[in-house]
Design an enzyme around this catalytic site. Structure first.
Site, PDB file in Angstrom:
ATOM      1  N   SER A 149     -79.910 -30.239   0.108  1.00  0.00           N
ATOM      2  CA  SER A 149     -80.543 -29.755   1.323  1.00  0.00           C
ATOM      3  C   SER A 149     -79.452 -29.484   2.350  1.00  0.00           C
ATOM      4  O   SER A 149     -78.635 -30.362   2.631  1.00  0.00           O
ATOM      5  CB  SER A 149     -81.518 -30.829   1.823  1.00  0.00           C
ATOM      6  OG  SER A 149     -82.131 -30.422   3.022  1.00  0.00           O
ATOM      7  N   LYS A 175     -81.298 -25.712  -0.852  1.00  0.00           N
ATOM      8  CA  LYS A 175     -82.421 -25.654   0.102  1.00  0.00           C
ATOM      9  C   LYS A 175     -81.832 -25.506   1.499  1.00  0.00           C
ATOM     10  O   LYS A 175     -80.980 -26.295   1.900  1.00  0.00           O
ATOM     11  CB  LYS A 175     -83.258 -26.933  -0.021  1.00  0.00           C
ATOM     12  CG  LYS A 175     -84.111 -27.291   1.184  1.00  0.00           C
ATOM     13  CD  LYS A 175     -85.096 -28.393   0.837  1.00  0.00           C
ATOM     14  CE  LYS A 175     -85.288 -29.375   1.967  1.00  0.00           C
ATOM     15  NZ  LYS A 175     -86.222 -30.465   1.606  1.00  0.00           N
ATOM     16  N   LYS A 177     -82.433 -25.454   5.565  1.00  0.00           N
ATOM     17  CA  LYS A 177     -83.318 -25.802   6.670  1.00  0.00           C
ATOM     18  C   LYS A 177     -83.428 -24.571   7.566  1.00  0.00           C
ATOM     19  O   LYS A 177     -82.403 -23.909   7.834  1.00  0.00           O
ATOM     20  CB  LYS A 177     -82.730 -26.983   7.458  1.00  0.00           C
ATOM     21  CG  LYS A 177     -82.724 -28.285   6.663  1.00  0.00           C
ATOM     22  CD  LYS A 177     -84.145 -28.777   6.436  1.00  0.00           C
ATOM     23  CE  LYS A 177     -84.148 -30.187   5.860  1.00  0.00           C
ATOM     24  NZ  LYS A 177     -85.522 -30.713   5.722  1.00  0.00           N
ATOM     25  N   ASP A 203     -86.890 -24.913   4.042  1.00  0.00           N
ATOM     26  CA  ASP A 203     -87.723 -25.996   4.580  1.00  0.00           C
ATOM     27  C   ASP A 203     -87.761 -25.879   6.102  1.00  0.00           C
ATOM     28  O   ASP A 203     -86.718 -25.931   6.762  1.00  0.00           O
ATOM     29  CB  ASP A 203     -87.136 -27.354   4.170  1.00  0.00           C
ATOM     30  CG  ASP A 203     -88.009 -28.535   4.575  1.00  0.00           C
ATOM     31  OD1 ASP A 203     -89.073 -28.324   5.197  1.00  0.00           O
ATOM     32  OD2 ASP A 203     -87.622 -29.679   4.258  1.00  0.00           O
ATOM     33  N   GLU A 228     -91.138 -24.635   2.287  1.00  0.00           N
ATOM     34  CA  GLU A 228     -91.644 -25.990   2.460  1.00  0.00           C
ATOM     35  C   GLU A 228     -92.134 -26.208   3.903  1.00  0.00           C
ATOM     36  O   GLU A 228     -91.417 -25.918   4.862  1.00  0.00           O
ATOM     37  CB  GLU A 228     -90.481 -26.941   2.123  1.00  0.00           C
ATOM     38  CG  GLU A 228     -90.810 -28.412   2.085  1.00  0.00           C
ATOM     39  CD  GLU A 228     -89.568 -29.237   1.696  1.00  0.00           C
ATOM     40  OE1 GLU A 228     -88.593 -28.664   1.152  1.00  0.00           O
ATOM     41  OE2 GLU A 228     -89.576 -30.453   1.940  1.00  0.00           O
ATOM     42  N   ASP A 253     -94.792 -30.878   2.195  1.00  0.00           N
ATOM     43  CA  ASP A 253     -94.027 -32.132   2.226  1.00  0.00           C
ATOM     44  C   ASP A 253     -94.777 -33.079   3.174  1.00  0.00           C
ATOM     45  O   ASP A 253     -95.641 -33.861   2.730  1.00  0.00           O
ATOM     46  CB  ASP A 253     -92.585 -31.833   2.694  1.00  0.00           C
ATOM     47  CG  ASP A 253     -91.745 -33.073   2.966  1.00  0.00           C
ATOM     48  OD1 ASP A 253     -92.247 -34.198   2.806  1.00  0.00           O
ATOM     49  OD2 ASP A 253     -90.559 -32.938   3.364  1.00  0.00           O
ATOM     50  N   LYS A 277     -92.317 -37.616  -2.128  1.00  0.00           N
ATOM     51  CA  LYS A 277     -91.409 -38.619  -1.560  1.00  0.00           C
ATOM     52  C   LYS A 277     -92.173 -39.927  -1.562  1.00  0.00           C
ATOM     53  O   LYS A 277     -93.233 -40.036  -0.928  1.00  0.00           O
ATOM     54  CB  LYS A 277     -91.058 -38.286  -0.112  1.00  0.00           C
ATOM     55  CG  LYS A 277     -90.141 -37.104   0.090  1.00  0.00           C
ATOM     56  CD  LYS A 277     -89.926 -36.836   1.579  1.00  0.00           C
ATOM     57  CE  LYS A 277     -89.016 -35.646   1.791  1.00  0.00           C
ATOM     58  NZ  LYS A 277     -89.058 -35.167   3.200  1.00  0.00           N
ATOM     59  N   GLY A 305     -86.119 -36.000  -0.570  1.00  0.00           N
ATOM     60  CA  GLY A 305     -85.116 -36.992  -0.196  1.00  0.00           C
ATOM     61  C   GLY A 305     -85.193 -37.279   1.289  1.00  0.00           C
ATOM     62  O   GLY A 305     -85.674 -36.436   2.064  1.00  0.00           O
TER      63      GLY A 305
HETATM   64  C1  NPQ Z   1     -87.191 -33.059   4.269  1.00  0.00           C
HETATM   65  N1  NPQ Z   1     -85.038 -34.274   3.922  1.00  0.00           N
HETATM   66  O1  NPQ Z   1     -87.303 -32.693   3.120  1.00  0.00           O
HETATM   67  C2  NPQ Z   1     -86.179 -34.089   4.705  1.00  0.00           C
HETATM   68  C3  NPQ Z   1     -86.234 -34.471   6.076  1.00  0.00           C
HETATM   69  C4  NPQ Z   1     -85.159 -35.253   6.712  1.00  0.00           C
HETATM   70  C5  NPQ Z   1     -83.115 -34.048   2.531  1.00  0.00           C
HETATM   71  O2  NPQ Z   1     -84.028 -32.301   3.753  1.00  0.00           O
HETATM   72  C6  NPQ Z   1     -82.154 -38.741   8.703  1.00  0.00           C
HETATM   73  C7  NPQ Z   1     -83.059 -39.411   7.908  1.00  0.00           C
HETATM   74  C8  NPQ Z   1     -82.193 -37.374   8.780  1.00  0.00           C
HETATM   75  C9  NPQ Z   1     -84.040 -38.729   7.207  1.00  0.00           C
HETATM   76  C10 NPQ Z   1     -83.231 -35.278   8.154  1.00  0.00           C
HETATM   77  C11 NPQ Z   1     -84.093 -33.446   3.469  1.00  0.00           C
HETATM   78  C12 NPQ Z   1     -83.175 -36.656   8.075  1.00  0.00           C
HETATM   79  C13 NPQ Z   1     -84.105 -37.340   7.294  1.00  0.00           C
HETATM   80  C14 NPQ Z   1     -84.236 -34.604   7.450  1.00  0.00           C
HETATM   81  C15 NPQ Z   1     -85.076 -36.615   6.611  1.00  0.00           C
HETATM   82  O3  NPQ Z   1     -87.984 -32.614   5.073  1.00  0.00           O
HETATM   83 MG    MG Z   2     -89.156 -31.329   3.762  1.00  0.00          MG
END
Ligand code: NPQ
Ligand code: MG
Length: 384
Positions: A149, A175, A177, A203, A228, A253, A277, A305
């Site tokens: 990500s 992926k 953001k 995402d 996402e 998600d 998750k 994650g």
């Molecule tokens: C998601 N995770 O899928 C998340 C959201 C996310 C790996 O993109 C600190 C702790 C920062 C948890 C940033 C990924 C974070 C976090 C994003 C979770 O939406």
């Molecule tokens: Mg997500």
């Protein structure tokens, strides 16, 4: 199709819970991680350790420092465990992991807090039984395909540099953001750098509204695996509208908080792929139930994650080894996030991570690092 053996009941004996410890640590991130909800430079982590007559178990709470991904946050999770969840678990005395969700069921919500406790009990129970999380879950492969990500970058150039690093490292899926104003242009640039065959998805972490549907249709030009969670968690109907309007598959998600919601969202065509998750849904056992429901309906799933340490990562990798996880997950290597991990580090080999095979999570929490990185005194919770 069904008939896949998932050994969540199992022959494992219960554990007698004697105490629960809460540990708070901070781990610096190797690079800032920016999403539509903010920019993170460190991971503030709550760890749960259960002490049982059969041995100890560790669980990681995925809540973030602030309630910006979901309503849960670290201080709130620690408070609800201290005041409600740990007392309920201690009162039950003898418990199997499969019974933890009902033991904690008197408290509504707080799924990430519940998941951490369930994971700790599961670790203690499976260690005592000498079986791994993979065996307990019903893993069908020894290693899992990994994606990464990538945060919102300060410039297109910086984004392309970061993505190149991950491609070089062997990640099998990228992926990105996205958020309003930082979407079509960066996605176009990454797609043209990667070529048409690379697995690429985006995402939005709820940053859009239905007024953006026309704009989001522009993503159809980039051959994405999925988009996402574009809209707020509660708005399933908005995702149904988007799914009708664009060719890019919609994947939920934040909205998927349990099996019933997952089935409802699938039946309404709000989601054609599901991000699973364990923390978001209240634990690994609920995550497996969602996996099973999706597999029965031929809906692909992938493992999300939450910037887990090696402890949570170990459990995620075991989960991602179930048969329905047919897309690479956000199960990245330790060095994607941390210079030094809390456990043995997870190293990418040919774009995959190995499913730990030792008892329990199969990893060992480096307690000297828990002490070194501690930000609050340990809390010891015992029977009233
Ligand atoms: C998601 N995770 O899928 C998340 C959201 C996310 C790996 O993109 C600190 C702790 C920062 C948890 C940033 C990924 C974070 C976090 C994003 C979770 O939406
Ligand atoms: Mg997500």
């Amino acid at each position: 199709m069904s008939g896949v053996a998932v050994h969540t009941g199992g022959s494992a004996l219960p554990v007698e819970v004697e105490a629960v410890e809460l540990h708070r640590i901070a781990m610096p991130l190797v690079r800032a991680f920016e999403t539509s909800f903010g920019r993170q430079t460190a991971r503030d982590v709550l760890l749960v350790r259960v002490l049982t007559a059969q041995g100890e178990g560790w669980g990681e709470c995925v809540a973030m420092a602030d309630p910006v991904y979901s309503s849960e946050y670290v201080e709130g999770a620690a408070a609800v465990i201290r005041d409600y969840l740990a007392p309920a678990l201690l009162a039950a005395r003898t418990v199997r992991a499969a019974e933890v969700s009902s033991v904690l069921g008197g408290t509504i919500g707080h799924r990430m807090a519940k998941a951490a406790l369930e994971a700790a009990v599961l670790d203690a129970q499976t260690r005592a039984a000498g079986i791994s999380f993979g065996e307990y879950f019903g893993a069908v492969r020894p290693e899992v395909d990994c994606g990464v990500s990538v945060g919102i970058a300060p410039s297109i150039e910086a984004l392309l540099d970061e993505v190149s690093e991950y491609v070089e490292a062997g990640y099998r899926r990228i992926k990105l953001k996205i958020k309003p104003g930082r979407d079509l242009e960066p996605v176009a640039a990454v797609r043209s750098m990667l070529g048409p065959d690379a697995l690429l998805q985006v995402d939005a972490n709820t940053a859009y509204t239905v007024a953006d549907i026309d704009h989001l249709r522009g993503l159809d030009d980039f051959g994405l695996l999925l988009i996402e969670q574009p809209f707020v968690e509660e708005d399933i109907a908005a995702h149904v509208m988007l799914a009708k309007a664009i060719d890019t598959p919609v994947c939920l998600d934040e909205s998927i908080t349990g099996t019933a919601v997952a089935i409802d969202a699938i039946e309404r065509d709000a989601t054609s792929i599901v991000n699973i998750k364990a923390g978001r849904v209240g634990g690994y056992l609920e995550a497996i139930r969602i996996h099973d429901a999706c597999l029965e309906r031929d809906v692909a799933v992938w493992c999300g994650g939450m910037l887990e340490t090696g402890l949570g990562r170990a459990a995620n990798v075991a989960l991602a080894a179930l048969p329905g996880f047919t897309l690479p997950g956000d199960t990245s290597a330790s060095d994607r996030y941390f210079a030094d991990d809390l456990t043995e580090s997870f190293v990418l080999v040919d774009g995959r991570l190995a499913v730990p095979s030792g008892p329990g999570t199969g990893v060992t929490v480096r307690t000297e690092l828990v002490s070194a990185w501690r930000t609050r005194p340990v809390e010891l919770l015992t029977r009233a």
